[in-house]
Design an enzyme around this catalytic site. Structure first.
Site, PDB file in Angstrom:
ATOM      1  CB  SER A 232      -0.914   0.020   1.231  1.00 32.83           C
ATOM      2  OG  SER A 232      -0.154   0.209   2.411  1.00 32.83           O
ATOM      3  CE  LYS A 233      -2.059   4.870  -4.018  1.00 37.07           C
ATOM      4  NZ  LYS A 233      -3.422   5.344  -4.320  1.00 37.07           N
TER       5      LYS A 233
END
Length: 290
Positions: A232-233
């Site tokens: 994920s970011k």
């Protein structure tokens, strides 16, 4: 019975560039739509200006284009849909399916999720206190079938699980906006990561409260990084290399259990997607994260 044409979508939040985990989800939703002779849409979930940027939006759309994942209709931006969300909130408040809540997270935690100010009973917060608006869930043991994972059972507890649909800061929340836009765009099928699986029963109640039938669901396993965390970011997943889209697509097909031929990554993007569409097998998607 009328067979409603398939309409799917990919809906990223522009908090950073597209990463491999997002590409896997985008590709799965794209192939589901293509193999069902349906429409595939892209929606940018830009609801929180404090966390998002126009640069990230441009980067995401550029990456999708480089990988040949082009929507069948113009891209929708949730930041342009505030009137629709406000109309939905007014409807939910009018039907007592939503309520104003001035309780803090600390207060709710201290009371095990219950509202010390009895917000669900219609008690309004003081005029000088900021408040959120929450959806009023009903106690339910929700039974539904996922197109990959099969039969699901999810309990929902009224008040304790009530999601915020308008934040105290004035931002519309995901749990409201995603449903309003899915209804408006006629989305029949949702392909998304299994990290959102636990939200499904709550969202189905929001659909019904707005007078709509929930879509069909297909939750694919999330992609993990070397530490076993969701890619994920927030976990600093690297951006896709848009200079090698065919290789990225071939790797995404491998993650989806599709067993592409070793030389596929050497082909043009259009040929990779054509192969993927011809050979797409939903049942080959792994049930657990890798």
């Amino acid at each position: 019975m009328v067979d409603i044409p398939y309409r799917g979508r990919f809906a990223p939040s522009p908090t950073g560039p597209l990463h491999f985990g997002s590409l896997v989800t985008a590709l799965a939703s794209y192939l589901e739509a293509r193999t069902r002779q349906g429409h595939w849409l892209v929606r940018i979930e830009d609801l929180d200006p404090l966390r998002e940027s126009p640069e990230a939006t441009d980067s995401i759309l550029h990456s999708l284009d480089c990988h040949g994942l082009q929507p069948d209709e113009p891209v929708r931006f949730q930041s342009q849909r505030h009137d629709a969300y406000q109309t939905a909130i007014h409807q939910l408040l009018t039907t007592r399916s939503a309520y104003r809540c001035g309780c803090s997270r600390k207060q709710l935690k201290q009371h095990h999720g219950r509202h010390p100010d009895h917000c669900r009973d219609g008690n309004r917060p003081p005029a000088d206190r900021p408040y959120a608006i929450r959806f009023a869930l009903q106690d339910e043991t929700c039974h539904w079938s996922d197109d990959l994972l099969g039969p699901q059972v999810q309990p929902v507890t009224a008040e304790v699980d009530d999601p915020v649909i308008l934040r105290k800061e004035g931002f519309y929340a995901y749990q409201l906006a995603v449903v309003v836009d899915d209804i408006d765009q006629g989305i029949t099928d949702v392909v998304r990561g299994s990290d959102l699986l636990d939200m499904t029963a709550q969202q189905q109640q929001v659909y019904r409260a707005l007078g709509a039938t929930p879509p069909r669901w297909l939750h694919i396993p999330v992609i993990l990084n070397a530490e076993g965390q969701k890619l994920s970011k927030q976990n600093h997943a690297p951006a896709l290399d848009d200079q090698q889209p065919a290789r990225n697509l071939a790797q995404a097909l491998e993650a989806l259990g599709q067993n592409p031929p070793p030389e596929l990554h050497l082909q043009p993007v259009a040929d990779v997607l054509a192969w993927a569409t011809r050979h797409w097998q939903r049942e080959a998607i792994p049930l657990t994260s890798r």
